[in-house]
Every structure is written in C-alpha cells, then in structure tokens.
Design an enzyme around this catalytic site. Structure first.
Site, PDB file in Angstrom:
ATOM      1  N   CYS A  43       0.837  -1.210   0.000  1.00  0.00           N
ATOM      2  CA  CYS A  43       0.000   0.000   0.000  1.00  0.00           C
ATOM      3  C   CYS A  43       0.871   1.260   0.000  1.00  0.00           C
ATOM      4  CB  CYS A  43      -0.927  -0.032   1.213  1.00  0.00           C
ATOM      5  SG  CYS A  43      -1.842   1.492   1.501  1.00  0.00           S
ATOM      6  N   CYS A  46      -0.112   3.954   2.462  1.00  0.00           N
ATOM      7  CA  CYS A  46       0.301   3.565   3.809  1.00  0.00           C
ATOM      8  C   CYS A  46       1.738   4.002   4.067  1.00  0.00           C
ATOM      9  CB  CYS A  46       0.200   2.051   3.995  1.00  0.00           C
ATOM     10  SG  CYS A  46      -1.469   1.373   3.820  1.00  0.00           S
TER      11      CYS A  46
END
Length: 297
Positions: A43, A46
């Site tokens: 991600c 993230c």
C-alpha cells in the site's frame, strides 16, 4: 523513514499480533490515546502516511501511542483479525487510522490523511486544560492582544492559584511582555521540581545578560559591516534568544565555534549547551547538537 531510524520514538510503537490487540489498544487507551494504523506492505498511501505519523509521535512526546496492524501479516491469525476489525468498523480500504481513547473508538479515518487534520484530532484527546489555555493565549498574542492574554490567565489563576502549569504560562508571558520584575517574582516562586520551570529561569538569565549588550539595531549594523566580528555575532545570538528566534541563535553560535573556539573561552559552545538544556526535547536541539558534535569531532 523506518521506525528503526527513530529510536527515540520506537518505544511508542507496537506491532499488533494475534493476541495483544485488547491490551495494547483498548487497555492502553484508557491512560493514553492510541492511534491504530491498519496498513499493508504493498500500500503506497500507507507508506506515505508513515513519515507523518513518525513526525507526530516525536512532536507529541508520548501523549499518544501508535499501534500498527499489518492487514497482510504472515500470520494468518493477524490477517483474520485485521479483516474482522475492518468489517466491524465498516472500513473497506487502507490505510485506515483508528483513534481509540478511554477504551472507545472515537474516530475512523480512511485513506492518506493530512498532517494538519491528524494534529487537530490528536489535540482533542491529548491537550490538557493548561494546554488549551496556552493555545488561547498564544492566539491572543499572535493577534496582538498580549495584555488581554495576560488578563485572561490572571483571572484563571485567581480560581487556581496553585496550578503550576498556569503559573509557568504566566511567567513566560510576563517575560514576553517585558514585565521583568513581575516575571522574576513569579519565577522565584515556582517549585523547583515543576516540569518546564528551568526554561523561564534560563530566559530570565538571558535577559540579565542582555543588560550588558548593545541594542539590537546597533548589533545588526555592526555585524553587517563586519561579519567576522564574533562579539557582535554573539550578542546577536542573545538578542535572537530573547525574541525566540532559536534557530538563528544556534546558527550564529555555531558559526563562532567553527571559526574561533577561543572566543570568550569557548563561550559560544557553552552557550549552545545551555540553550540545549533550556529547550529540552525541542527538535532543534537534536539537529544542532548533532551539528555541534560533527564540528567538534
């Protein structure tokens, strides 16, 4: 920016396992707010969120904890835990940040969050009453209403005369307003073990030092005409300290150390060390302490 690169905040971060969610999130949040970060290695948002979280952890100095839950952890039990939690919270994508306070979920944020938005949410659960008063006072001062700020603080102190944090605010504000005699009385009455009391005491010492230096305008003119005048640069650093221009003060003192350690018997370096003690955990301290160390070695 990895967690291991910031050992000073590593103790504020916990990796969620299949067995510790209740303890490190729910239970810990009853004493200290916890920000639960649900993330995954693939991600990119993230990864972009992590430096922001690290910065906030460092700035808030333990006022909140970070718990990290890897949605694709090698342990299938952790994966199931993440899936169940996301379903419970009605979260369908990551990164997801869950703010837990007092054992309860108080906010759920999905996607990459702005630093300012996170800071606003954290302030709601981490600011003490004294912090909130300080925020009001700082806003009044920023609006050019310093006298009104002092009046507000003194009104509150009538009701809470033994509140050390408010007394500390009063001392700093009096110094800022140039009411030195009143500030001295307040500072001398501060308990020796009051956290932060060393800062107004140190600033008062600098004000006493400033009585023997030239006015700032004169120092500025001298330094512009003679950049290698260490005495002028040293006096400018003191003026900058009094005006809370700490970065400029450090730069000037470091310049003196670089060019002449013998000046004032190593006075520039000693003054830097004194400022380090005064500022405590301020991020500037770590930066300039490292620069001073590199210069010395």
């Amino acid at each position: 920016m990895s967690i291991t690169e910031q050992p000073n905040i590593a103790g504020l971060i916990t990796e969620i396992t299949a067995d510790n969610l209740q303890q490190v999130v729910t239970e810990v949040s009853k004493e200290t707010p916890v920000l639960l970060d649900i993330w995954a290695e693939w991600c990119q948002p993230c990864k972009a969120q992590l430096p922001i979280l690290m910065k906030l952890l460092e700035e808030y100095q333990g006022k909140f904890r970070l718990a990290k839950l890897n949605a694709e952890d090698p342990d299938p039990r952790v994966q199931r835990l993440a899936q169940d939690l996301m379903m419970q919270l009605q979260v369908r994508s990551i990164p997801a940040l869950v703010l837990v306070h007092g054992g309860q979920v108080v906010n759920v944020m999905v996607g990459l969050q702005k630093e300012a938005d996170l800071r606003a949410l954290l302030d709601e659960v981490t600011m003490s009453p004294a912090d909130r008063i300080q925020q009001q006072i700082e806003q009044l001062v920023a609006d050019g209403q310093a006298e009104q700020a002092l009046q507000l603080l003194q009104q509150i102190l009538v009701e809470e005369p033994n509140n050390g944090e408010l007394q500390l605010l009063q001392a700093n504000l009096l110094l800022q307003l140039g009411q030195i005699d009143n500030a001295r009385q307040v500072i001398e009455a501060l308990p020796d073990d009051l956290p932060g009391a060393e800062q107004p005491k140190a600033k008062l010492a600098f004000l006493d030092m400033a009585q023997d230096i030239a006015p700032r305008a004169q120092v500025t003119t001298q330094l512009e005409a003679h950049p290698d005048d260490h005495e002028a640069r040293y006096q400018m650093a003191i003026h900058q300290v009094l005006s809370d221009e700490m970065e400029g003060a450090f730069e000037n003192l470091l310049e003196i150390v670089r060019k002449d350690r013998a000046f004032r018997e190593d006075g520039a370096r000693l003054l830097m060390l004194r400022l380090f003690n005064q500022l405590g955990a301020d991020p500037l301290v770590r930066r300039f302490r490292n620069r001073l160390f590199s210069l010395m070695h």
